[in-house]
Write a protein that holds these residues in place. Structure first.
Motif, PDB file in Angstrom:
ATOM      1  N   GLY A  35       0.228   3.549  -9.924  1.00 52.71           N
ATOM      2  CA  GLY A  35      -0.510   3.819  -8.592  1.00 52.71           C
ATOM      3  C   GLY A  35      -0.520   5.169  -8.303  1.00 52.71           C
ATOM      4  O   GLY A  35      -0.408   6.021  -9.191  1.00 52.71           O
ATOM      5  N   CYS A  36      -0.885   5.600  -7.233  1.00 56.36           N
ATOM      6  CA  CYS A  36      -1.236   7.130  -6.835  1.00 56.36           C
ATOM      7  C   CYS A  36       0.135   7.958  -6.963  1.00 56.36           C
ATOM      8  O   CYS A  36      -0.212   9.074  -7.104  1.00 56.36           O
ATOM      9  CB  CYS A  36      -1.958   6.823  -5.339  1.00 56.36           C
ATOM     10  SG  CYS A  36      -1.040   6.257  -4.116  1.00 56.36           S
ATOM     11  N   CYS A  37       1.224   7.160  -6.832  1.00 55.71           N
ATOM     12  CA  CYS A  37       2.449   8.089  -6.791  1.00 55.71           C
ATOM     13  C   CYS A  37       3.522   7.265  -7.053  1.00 55.71           C
ATOM     14  O   CYS A  37       3.730   6.059  -7.153  1.00 55.71           O
ATOM     15  CB  CYS A  37       2.690   8.977  -5.453  1.00 55.71           C
ATOM     16  SG  CYS A  37       2.682   7.996  -4.255  1.00 55.71           S
ATOM     17  N   GLU A  38       4.697   7.846  -7.474  1.00 58.07           N
ATOM     18  CA  GLU A  38       6.024   7.008  -7.646  1.00 58.07           C
ATOM     19  C   GLU A  38       6.346   6.234  -6.444  1.00 58.07           C
ATOM     20  O   GLU A  38       7.045   5.186  -7.071  1.00 58.07           O
ATOM     21  CB  GLU A  38       7.183   8.144  -7.942  1.00 58.07           C
ATOM     22  CG  GLU A  38       6.961   8.641  -9.397  1.00 58.07           C
ATOM     23  CD  GLU A  38       7.310   7.813 -10.357  1.00 58.07           C
ATOM     24  OE1 GLU A  38       8.191   6.864 -10.270  1.00 58.07           O
ATOM     25  OE2 GLU A  38       6.438   7.865 -11.500  1.00 58.07           O
ATOM     26  N   ARG A  61       0.901  -0.941   0.080  1.00 57.44           N
ATOM     27  CA  ARG A  61      -0.214  -0.020   0.061  1.00 57.44           C
ATOM     28  C   ARG A  61       1.100   1.241  -0.188  1.00 57.44           C
ATOM     29  O   ARG A  61       1.963   1.279   0.664  1.00 57.44           O
ATOM     30  CB  ARG A  61      -1.030   0.069   1.259  1.00 57.44           C
ATOM     31  CG  ARG A  61      -2.072  -0.967   1.543  1.00 57.44           C
ATOM     32  CD  ARG A  61      -2.950  -0.766   0.601  1.00 57.44           C
ATOM     33  NE  ARG A  61      -3.934  -1.729   0.874  1.00 57.44           N
ATOM     34  CZ  ARG A  61      -3.819  -3.087   0.391  1.00 57.44           C
ATOM     35  NH1 ARG A  61      -2.974  -3.469  -0.148  1.00 57.44           N
ATOM     36  NH2 ARG A  61      -4.699  -3.919   0.621  1.00 57.44           N
ATOM     37  N   CYS A  62       0.435   2.294  -0.742  1.00 61.35           N
ATOM     38  CA  CYS A  62       1.258   3.531  -0.420  1.00 61.35           C
ATOM     39  C   CYS A  62       1.324   4.015   0.958  1.00 61.35           C
ATOM     40  O   CYS A  62       0.127   3.878   1.613  1.00 61.35           O
ATOM     41  CB  CYS A  62       0.659   4.534  -1.409  1.00 61.35           C
ATOM     42  SG  CYS A  62       1.301   6.129  -1.183  1.00 61.35           S
ATOM     43  N   LYS A  63       2.332   4.237   1.586  1.00 64.05           N
ATOM     44  CA  LYS A  63       2.396   4.954   2.912  1.00 64.05           C
ATOM     45  C   LYS A  63       1.888   6.063   2.999  1.00 64.05           C
ATOM     46  O   LYS A  63       1.380   6.412   3.967  1.00 64.05           O
ATOM     47  CB  LYS A  63       3.981   4.846   3.479  1.00 64.05           C
ATOM     48  CG  LYS A  63       4.551   3.511   3.311  1.00 64.05           C
ATOM     49  CD  LYS A  63       6.016   3.535   3.809  1.00 64.05           C
ATOM     50  CE  LYS A  63       6.519   2.307   3.778  1.00 64.05           C
ATOM     51  NZ  LYS A  63       7.701   2.173   2.709  1.00 64.05           N
ATOM     52  N   GLU A  64       1.742   6.787   2.017  1.00 63.70           N
ATOM     53  CA  GLU A  64       1.202   8.163   2.085  1.00 63.70           C
ATOM     54  C   GLU A  64      -0.142   8.386   1.718  1.00 63.70           C
ATOM     55  O   GLU A  64      -0.949   9.178   2.619  1.00 63.70           O
ATOM     56  CB  GLU A  64       2.164   9.145   1.108  1.00 63.70           C
ATOM     57  CG  GLU A  64       1.788  10.385   1.280  1.00 63.70           C
ATOM     58  CD  GLU A  64       3.089  11.328   0.957  1.00 63.70           C
ATOM     59  OE1 GLU A  64       4.255  10.799   0.718  1.00 63.70           O
ATOM     60  OE2 GLU A  64       2.946  12.517   0.682  1.00 63.70           O
ATOM     61  N   HIS A  65      -0.799   7.529   0.812  1.00 65.15           N
ATOM     62  CA  HIS A  65      -1.804   7.857   0.571  1.00 65.15           C
ATOM     63  C   HIS A  65      -2.822   6.349   0.616  1.00 65.15           C
ATOM     64  O   HIS A  65      -4.177   6.516   0.588  1.00 65.15           O
ATOM     65  CB  HIS A  65      -2.094   7.958  -1.137  1.00 65.15           C
ATOM     66  CG  HIS A  65      -1.441   9.051  -1.560  1.00 65.15           C
ATOM     67  ND1 HIS A  65      -0.159   8.982  -2.430  1.00 65.15           N
ATOM     68  CD2 HIS A  65      -1.694  10.267  -1.326  1.00 65.15           C
ATOM     69  CE1 HIS A  65       0.407  10.101  -2.439  1.00 65.15           C
ATOM     70  NE2 HIS A  65      -0.225  11.151  -1.907  1.00 65.15           N
ATOM     71  N   GLY A  66      -2.302   5.579   1.163  1.00 65.49           N
ATOM     72  CA  GLY A  66      -2.853   4.297   1.698  1.00 65.49           C
ATOM     73  C   GLY A  66      -3.602   3.600   0.653  1.00 65.49           C
ATOM     74  O   GLY A  66      -4.490   2.632   0.900  1.00 65.49           O
TER      75      GLY A  66
HETATM   76 ZN    ZN Z   1       0.501   7.484  -2.991  1.00 58.89          ZN
END
Ligand code: ZN
Length: 75
Positions: free
Chosen positions: A61-64, A35-40
């Protein structure tokens, strides 16, 4: 849940289908908990190729950050 899709050409028979579904299972096991640590958010993965011996992974994904996490694990 992680989303995995397939775009693999040249699948001719049940054996090859089974191999591909094994690859999908393996990807699920390897990166299913990422999971993205920042956006979950969970990443999206597309398995593609012209045949079973030539598969590549496309990661979205939501980010790099989350894309990098997946790429590291799939190597
Ligand atoms: Zn993200």
């Amino acid at each position: 849940m992680i989303s995995i899709s397939c775009d693999v050409k040249g699948i001719k028979n049940a054996i090859e289908k089974a191999v591909l579904s094994g690859v999908v299972d393996n990807v699920k096991k390897t990166v299913g908990s990422v999971r993205c640590k920042e956006h979950g958010k969970a990443p999206k993965i597309k398995i593609k190729g012209n045949n079973l011996n030539n598969l590549s992974f496309e990661v979205d994904g939501c980010c790099e950050e989350v894309i990098e996490q997946v790429k590291k694990k799939l190597k």
